[in-house]
Design a protein around this motif. Structure first.
Motif, PDB file in Angstrom:
ATOM      1  N   MET A 116       0.880  -1.084   0.127  1.00 38.68           N
ATOM      2  CA  MET A 116       0.046   0.105   0.047  1.00 38.68           C
ATOM      3  C   MET A 116       0.956   1.310   0.033  1.00 38.68           C
ATOM      4  O   MET A 116       1.852   1.420   0.826  1.00 38.68           O
ATOM      5  N   THR A 117       0.662   2.079  -0.907  1.00 43.63           N
ATOM      6  CA  THR A 117       1.354   3.329  -0.818  1.00 43.63           C
ATOM      7  C   THR A 117       0.879   4.591  -0.024  1.00 43.63           C
ATOM      8  O   THR A 117      -0.522   4.488   0.214  1.00 43.63           O
ATOM      9  N   SER A 118       1.868   5.309   0.562  1.00 48.99           N
ATOM     10  CA  SER A 118       1.383   6.270   1.551  1.00 48.99           C
ATOM     11  C   SER A 118       0.920   7.369   0.547  1.00 48.99           C
ATOM     12  O   SER A 118       1.382   7.837  -0.474  1.00 48.99           O
ATOM     13  N   GLN A 119      -0.366   7.991   1.084  1.00 41.79           N
ATOM     14  CA  GLN A 119      -0.954   9.274   0.350  1.00 41.79           C
ATOM     15  C   GLN A 119      -0.424  10.356   1.008  1.00 41.79           C
ATOM     16  O   GLN A 119      -0.168  10.668   1.940  1.00 41.79           O
ATOM     17  N   SER A 120      -0.210  11.373   0.045  1.00 43.10           N
ATOM     18  CA  SER A 120       0.369  12.771   0.437  1.00 43.10           C
ATOM     19  C   SER A 120      -0.856  13.435   0.989  1.00 43.10           C
ATOM     20  O   SER A 120      -1.916  13.652   0.460  1.00 43.10           O
ATOM     21  N   VAL A 121      -0.767  14.602   1.950  1.00 48.63           N
ATOM     22  CA  VAL A 121      -1.574  15.494   2.407  1.00 48.63           C
ATOM     23  C   VAL A 121      -1.070  16.862   2.206  1.00 48.63           C
ATOM     24  O   VAL A 121       0.205  16.978   2.328  1.00 48.63           O
ATOM     25  N   CYS A 122      -1.890  18.048   2.108  1.00 44.36           N
ATOM     26  CA  CYS A 122      -1.180  19.368   2.449  1.00 44.36           C
ATOM     27  C   CYS A 122      -2.137  19.963   3.757  1.00 44.36           C
ATOM     28  O   CYS A 122      -3.304  19.941   3.596  1.00 44.36           O
ATOM     29  N   LEU A 123      -1.189  20.270   4.746  1.00 44.72           N
ATOM     30  CA  LEU A 123      -1.653  20.707   5.907  1.00 44.72           C
ATOM     31  C   LEU A 123      -1.416  22.330   5.874  1.00 44.72           C
ATOM     32  O   LEU A 123      -0.481  22.604   5.297  1.00 44.72           O
ATOM     33  N   THR A 124      -2.498  22.818   5.985  1.00 44.53           N
ATOM     34  CA  THR A 124      -2.372  24.238   6.075  1.00 44.53           C
ATOM     35  C   THR A 124      -2.702  25.001   7.512  1.00 44.53           C
ATOM     36  O   THR A 124      -3.851  24.318   8.072  1.00 44.53           O
ATOM     37  N   LEU A 125      -1.852  25.752   7.801  1.00 43.78           N
ATOM     38  CA  LEU A 125      -2.085  26.461   9.200  1.00 43.78           C
ATOM     39  C   LEU A 125      -2.255  27.848   9.046  1.00 43.78           C
ATOM     40  O   LEU A 125      -1.591  28.564   8.154  1.00 43.78           O
ATOM     41  N   ILE A 126      -3.025  28.525   9.857  1.00 40.56           N
ATOM     42  CA  ILE A 126      -3.222  29.833   9.872  1.00 40.56           C
ATOM     43  C   ILE A 126      -3.087  30.358  11.130  1.00 40.56           C
ATOM     44  O   ILE A 126      -3.702  29.889  12.295  1.00 40.56           O
ATOM     45  N   ALA A 127      -2.226  31.229  11.342  1.00 48.65           N
ATOM     46  CA  ALA A 127      -1.617  31.821  12.716  1.00 48.65           C
ATOM     47  C   ALA A 127      -1.545  33.504  12.568  1.00 48.65           C
ATOM     48  O   ALA A 127      -1.379  34.019  11.642  1.00 48.65           O
ATOM     49  N   PRO A 128      -1.780  34.051  13.805  1.00 47.95           N
ATOM     50  CA  PRO A 128      -1.479  35.381  13.905  1.00 47.95           C
ATOM     51  C   PRO A 128      -0.161  35.883  13.389  1.00 47.95           C
ATOM     52  O   PRO A 128       0.577  35.046  13.569  1.00 47.95           O
ATOM     53  N   TYR A 129      -0.011  37.073  12.752  1.00 51.04           N
ATOM     54  CA  TYR A 129       1.203  37.157  12.145  1.00 51.04           C
ATOM     55  C   TYR A 129       2.427  37.545  13.296  1.00 51.04           C
ATOM     56  O   TYR A 129       3.499  36.993  13.016  1.00 51.04           O
ATOM     57  N   GLU A 130       2.101  37.683  14.564  1.00 53.04           N
ATOM     58  CA  GLU A 130       3.023  37.889  15.626  1.00 53.04           C
ATOM     59  C   GLU A 130       3.843  36.658  15.940  1.00 53.04           C
ATOM     60  O   GLU A 130       4.667  36.346  16.440  1.00 53.04           O
ATOM     61  N   LEU A 131       3.256  35.246  15.466  1.00 50.34           N
ATOM     62  CA  LEU A 131       3.523  34.006  15.593  1.00 50.34           C
ATOM     63  C   LEU A 131       4.469  33.641  14.433  1.00 50.34           C
ATOM     64  O   LEU A 131       5.066  32.370  14.691  1.00 50.34           O
ATOM     65  N   ARG A 132       4.589  34.297  13.504  1.00 56.33           N
ATOM     66  CA  ARG A 132       5.195  33.974  12.325  1.00 56.33           C
ATOM     67  C   ARG A 132       6.693  33.323  12.450  1.00 56.33           C
ATOM     68  O   ARG A 132       6.950  32.418  12.125  1.00 56.33           O
ATOM     69  N   GLY A 133       7.558  33.996  13.157  1.00 60.62           N
ATOM     70  CA  GLY A 133       8.934  33.490  13.313  1.00 60.62           C
ATOM     71  C   GLY A 133       8.892  32.346  14.211  1.00 60.62           C
ATOM     72  O   GLY A 133       9.714  31.452  14.100  1.00 60.62           O
ATOM     73  N   GLU A 134       8.313  32.313  15.291  1.00 64.65           N
ATOM     74  CA  GLU A 134       8.359  31.083  16.343  1.00 64.65           C
ATOM     75  C   GLU A 134       7.621  29.915  15.402  1.00 64.65           C
ATOM     76  O   GLU A 134       8.417  28.708  15.623  1.00 64.65           O
TER      77      GLU A 134
END
Length: 103
Positions: free
Chosen positions: A1-19
């Motif tokens: 069985m082959t592994s399926q790729s997924v796309c994880l999208t995260l949305i965060a406050p801009y202040e957390l960008r660097g972290e």
């Protein structure tokens, strides 16, 4: 069985960008790279954190997209939940039909 790729999208406050970027970059056992962009958050669930955001009518946020194997996404999501508890990160996952690099 082959592994399926997924796309994880995260949305965060801009202040957390660097972290957030630093944290994701450290997850080398699961993540080989990611894409990020600045986005404007709209809606009844969006918190406008500054006077500037209230004037503009949207929250300054960052969107991160990570393509990874389905088996790895749950482990990454658990790590993110622990590391960013209380930050109200928004996420969703969609299947990726194909993924590659044009050479």
């Amino acid at each position: 069985m082959t592994s399926q790729s997924v796309c994880l999208t995260l949305i965060a406050p801009y202040e957390l960008r660097g972290e957030l970027f630093d944290y994701i970059a450290e997850q080398t056992d699961l993540v080989t790279g990611f894409t990020a962009s600045e986005v404007a958050g709209h809606g009844t669930r969006i918190r406008l954190r500054s006077a500037a955001e209230r004037v503009k009518g949207h929250a300054d946020e960052v969107a991160v997209q990570i393509v990874l194997q389905d088996k790895d996404f749950e482990q990454l999501l658990e790590r993110l939940k622990s590391a960013f508890a209380g930050t109200k990160l928004i996420y969703w996952v969609v299947p990726v039909k194909t993924f590659g690099v044009l050479d």
